[in-house]
Design an enzyme around this catalytic site. Structure first.
Site, PDB file in Angstrom:
ATOM      1  N   ARG A   1     -39.203 -12.968 -66.287  1.00  0.00           N
ATOM      2  CA  ARG A   1     -38.541 -13.031 -67.600  1.00  0.00           C
ATOM      3  C   ARG A   1     -39.586 -13.348 -68.666  1.00  0.00           C
ATOM      4  NH1 ARG A   1     -35.169 -14.417 -63.618  1.00  0.00           N
ATOM      5  NH2 ARG A   1     -36.566 -16.137 -63.096  1.00  0.00           N
ATOM      6  N   VAL A   2     -40.063 -12.287 -69.340  1.00  0.00           N
ATOM      7  CA  VAL A   2     -41.079 -12.483 -70.373  1.00  0.00           C
ATOM      8  C   VAL A   2     -40.554 -11.912 -71.688  1.00  0.00           C
ATOM      9  CG1 VAL A   2     -43.468 -12.123 -71.037  1.00  0.00           C
ATOM     10  CG2 VAL A   2     -42.856 -12.131 -68.624  1.00  0.00           C
TER      11      VAL A   2
ATOM     12  N   ASP B   1     -56.065  -9.016 -57.195  1.00  0.00           N
ATOM     13  CA  ASP B   1     -54.956  -8.067 -57.333  1.00  0.00           C
ATOM     14  C   ASP B   1     -55.184  -7.124 -58.504  1.00  0.00           C
ATOM     15  OD1 ASP B   1     -51.309  -8.304 -57.415  1.00  0.00           O
ATOM     16  OD2 ASP B   1     -52.713  -6.858 -56.559  1.00  0.00           O
TER      17      ASP B   1
HETATM   18  C1  LIG Z   1     -52.647 -15.164 -68.287  1.00  0.00           C
HETATM   19  O1  LIG Z   1     -51.565 -14.402 -67.789  1.00  0.00           O
HETATM   20  C2  LIG Z   1     -50.745 -14.995 -66.854  1.00  0.00           C
HETATM   21  C3  LIG Z   1     -50.931 -16.299 -66.344  1.00  0.00           C
HETATM   22  C4  LIG Z   1     -50.028 -16.815 -65.401  1.00  0.00           C
HETATM   23  C5  LIG Z   1     -48.968 -16.023 -64.982  1.00  0.00           C
HETATM   24  C6  LIG Z   1     -47.987 -16.524 -63.992  1.00  0.00           C
HETATM   25  O2  LIG Z   1     -46.944 -15.904 -63.804  1.00  0.00           O
HETATM   26  N1  LIG Z   1     -48.317 -17.651 -63.322  1.00  0.00           N
HETATM   27  C7  LIG Z   1     -47.452 -18.284 -62.453  1.00  0.00           C
HETATM   28  C8  LIG Z   1     -46.620 -17.585 -61.569  1.00  0.00           C
HETATM   29  C9  LIG Z   1     -45.789 -18.298 -60.702  1.00  0.00           C
HETATM   30  C10 LIG Z   1     -45.771 -19.681 -60.702  1.00  0.00           C
HETATM   31  C11 LIG Z   1     -46.599 -20.354 -61.607  1.00  0.00           C
HETATM   32  C12 LIG Z   1     -47.431 -19.668 -62.475  1.00  0.00           C
HETATM   33  C13 LIG Z   1     -48.764 -14.740 -65.474  1.00  0.00           C
HETATM   34  C14 LIG Z   1     -49.657 -14.231 -66.425  1.00  0.00           C
HETATM   35  N2  LIG Z   1     -49.564 -12.952 -66.973  1.00  0.00           N
HETATM   36  C15 LIG Z   1     -48.509 -12.114 -66.880  1.00  0.00           C
HETATM   37  O3  LIG Z   1     -47.460 -12.339 -66.318  1.00  0.00           O
HETATM   38  C16 LIG Z   1     -48.788 -10.784 -67.556  1.00  0.00           C
HETATM   39  C17 LIG Z   1     -47.615 -10.078 -68.134  1.00  0.00           C
HETATM   40  S1  LIG Z   1     -46.601 -11.028 -69.197  1.00  0.00           S
HETATM   41  C18 LIG Z   1     -47.420 -11.053 -70.727  1.00  0.00           C
HETATM   42  C19 LIG Z   1     -47.458  -9.814 -71.578  1.00  0.00           C
HETATM   43  C20 LIG Z   1     -48.301  -9.790 -72.679  1.00  0.00           C
HETATM   44  N3  LIG Z   1     -48.414  -8.739 -73.489  1.00  0.00           N
HETATM   45  C21 LIG Z   1     -47.650  -7.652 -73.247  1.00  0.00           C
HETATM   46  N4  LIG Z   1     -47.575  -6.447 -73.945  1.00  0.00           N
HETATM   47  C22 LIG Z   1     -46.656  -5.657 -73.312  1.00  0.00           C
HETATM   48  C23 LIG Z   1     -46.137  -6.320 -72.214  1.00  0.00           C
HETATM   49  C24 LIG Z   1     -46.760  -7.600 -72.163  1.00  0.00           C
HETATM   50  C25 LIG Z   1     -46.658  -8.699 -71.300  1.00  0.00           C
END
Ligand SMILES: COc1ccc(C(=O)Nc2ccccc2)cc1NC(=O)CCSCc1cnc2[nH]ccc2c1
Length: 277
Positions: free
Chosen positions: A27-28, A138
């Site tokens: 959910r972003v 990944d």
């Molecule tokens: C630094 O990045 C991240 C750091 C941590 C995590 C994360 O989930 N950590 C985690 C997972 C599980 C338990 C605890 C911590 C995820 C990301 N990054 C993303 O998820 C990228 C896409 S979302 C952002 C984004 C931006 N800019 C866009 N433009 C168009 C779409 C879009 C989408």
């Protein structure tokens, strides 16, 4: 120094915009701060119930600490995080030009010039991450985003956060980027990212990963383990890029060209303008 203290943020500080990646990233949402200066960012919601409590929570806290200290133009920023009783919110950089793989599927493949610029930026980011002992593990087009000036951003760390060294490989993700040592279940180090960079270079230019076998996962494994690299017949790749890809896709991790040499490879220098050093 204009450094704003890491204040406690809450959901009320933001106007919520459109969902990003429609559930692909969890959910972003695109959000904007209510108060001046109005920052646009991506807010990722993680439910504490989904993240088993106890030790995992400590690991996540540590991983997020690490990521908050990562600063590189080609690595998506994690600005900070906050939580309420049920959820953890990650304040992420918003990449203005969206998901790179959408461009790749739209155009089918990229030119050598465009690919070379992306690969230079990837290698530069990986050199930085490896210097901080972060192995991405990944790398694939689905995890790459594009900034407002078309610059590449390594976007998804969700997976690497989950990944202690001995992580289970959930087979849902693509296997195409796995190096032989992981396919063979051996120990692995940051050189898995060198292999993945070679696979990524090939996929940018050809539009499909080098060891893909749409019909059989086992055949993909076999092709990876054998480094069964075949060049496409319908398009002529330059000798320079074939040389670089071959040097990255070496079965022996130690034989793979170091990234510091890869960014000085003729194929990279040819398509990237560098200031006179
Ligand atoms: C630094 O990045 C991240 C750091 C941590 C995590 C994360 O989930 N950590 C985690 C997972 C599980 C338990 C605890 C911590 C995820 C990301 N990054 C993303 O998820 C990228 C896409 S979302 C952002 C984004 C931006 N800019 C866009 N433009 C168009 C779409 C879009 C989408």
């Amino acid at each position: 120094s204009g450094k704003n203290p890491t204040r406690e943020w809450t959901l009320h500080d933001f106007d919520i915009g459109r969902p990003l990646g429609k559930g692909k990233f969890g959910r972003v949402y695109m959000v904007r701060t209510k108060s001046e200066p109005k920052y646009i960012l991506a807010l990722k919601t993680l439910y504490k119930s989904e993240i088993v409590q106890s030790k995992v929570e400590k690991q996540i806290r540590r991983e997020i600490e690490i990521q908050q200290n990562l600063r590189h133009p080609n690595v998506l920023r994690l600005y900070g995080y906050f939580h309420d009783e049920k959820r953890i919110f990650l304040m992420l950089e918003f990449a203005g030009k969206g998901e790179l793989y959408k461009q790749l599927s739209k155009y089918g493949s990229f030119s050598e010039r465009r690919s070379s610029r992306y690969i230079y930026q990837m290698a530069d980011a990986l050199i930085y991450l490896h210097g901080k002992h972060v192995i991405h593990r990944d790398i694939k087009p689905e995890n790459l985003l594009l900034g407002i000036n078309g610059e590449l951003k390594i976007g998804d760390f969700g997976w690497s956060v989950h990944a202690p060294g001995n992580r289970r490989m959930t087979l849902c993700g693509t296997l195409d980027y796995l190096p032989p040592e992981m396919v063979e279940g051996k120990a692995h180090n940051e050189r898995v990212d060198y292999w993945a960079l070679g696979v990524l270079t090939y996929e940018f230019l050809v539009g499909a990963p080098p060891f893909e076998d749409r019909d059989s996962v086992n055949n993909t494994y076999r092709r990876i383990a054998k480094v069964d690299l075949k060049w496409p017949k319908d398009r002529e790749l330059s000798p320079e890029v074939k040389d670089l890809i071959t040097k990255l896709l070496r079965h022996d991790p130690q034989a793979r060209i170091p990234l510091t040499d890869a960014i000085r490879h003729p194929w990279i220098l040819k398509h990237n303008k560098f200031r006179e050093s």
